[in-house]
Design an enzyme around this catalytic site. Sequence first.
Site, PDB file in Angstrom:
ATOM      1  N   GLU A 115       5.473 -12.082  -0.179  1.00 53.79           N
ATOM      2  CA  GLU A 115       4.508 -11.708  -1.205  1.00 53.79           C
ATOM      3  C   GLU A 115       4.209 -10.210  -1.117  1.00 53.79           C
ATOM      4  O   GLU A 115       4.502  -9.549  -0.109  1.00 53.79           O
ATOM      5  CB  GLU A 115       3.221 -12.534  -1.011  1.00 53.79           C
ATOM      6  CG  GLU A 115       2.111 -12.284  -1.999  1.00 53.79           C
ATOM      7  CD  GLU A 115       2.501 -12.560  -3.434  1.00 53.79           C
ATOM      8  OE1 GLU A 115       3.140 -11.668  -4.037  1.00 53.79           O
ATOM      9  OE2 GLU A 115       2.168 -13.643  -3.952  1.00 53.79           O
ATOM     10  N   HIS A 119       6.026 -21.327  -3.354  1.00 52.44           N
ATOM     11  CA  HIS A 119       5.596 -22.270  -2.317  1.00 52.44           C
ATOM     12  C   HIS A 119       4.579 -23.268  -2.868  1.00 52.44           C
ATOM     13  O   HIS A 119       3.926 -23.030  -3.896  1.00 52.44           O
ATOM     14  CB  HIS A 119       4.992 -21.514  -1.138  1.00 52.44           C
ATOM     15  CG  HIS A 119       3.806 -20.683  -1.507  1.00 52.44           C
ATOM     16  ND1 HIS A 119       2.543 -21.207  -1.678  1.00 52.44           N
ATOM     17  CD2 HIS A 119       3.691 -19.362  -1.776  1.00 52.44           C
ATOM     18  CE1 HIS A 119       1.702 -20.261  -2.015  1.00 52.44           C
ATOM     19  NE2 HIS A 119       2.369 -19.114  -2.085  1.00 52.44           N
TER      20      HIS A 119
END
Length: 210
Positions: free
Chosen positions: A83, A10
């Site tokens: 994550e 990201h």
Amino acid sequence: MTARLCLIRHGETDWNVARRIQGHTDIPLNHTGLEQARLLAQSLADEQFDAIYSSDLGRARQTAEAVAHRLHLPVRLDPLLRERHYGDFQALTYDEARARFPEAYTHFETREPDADFPGGGESLNVFLARVRDALNRIADAHPGGSVLVATHGGVLDMAHRVAADLPLEKRRDFPISNATVNWLMRGDGEWRILVWDERSHLDRALDELP
């Protein structure tokens, strides 16, 4: 049949800049991150992707949506692409985590594969299994295809180790930067790296990970 996955971390967030541990905390892109996502989408405009997958956390989803808008493809959200869960380390800076949980931080810093975190979270072994399963499932769903996967720094760390056959305990010596392009290929059940940390579309990109 081979499958090619374009893995992207990201774009930048304010917590990246502050070196604050995000984990499963849902932090949006900052202004720089939004611009990085736009530039990333521009750099991938000529690619032919069969699908776009993304972690369901906002920072990855925003990055994926920038590319999806450019390529007129839907984004398939997948929580398995999140994550690593860092337990009570989440929302702390690395320095704060070290001061508050010195013993647990030592396990984290030395990359002990079975060590988890106070307050829950994933050991490296558990995290690796999740990432490997997610990548294999995506590759299985698109034999002979190319797929974009928007995800997180920790996921990219695991993906690189799978493809390069690196032990979990080895200190990272490869970059993982915001909004860069990383291509993996799986053929005959084996992963290999084609391109890593391609950043020619960016003016700058942080790699603040430990």
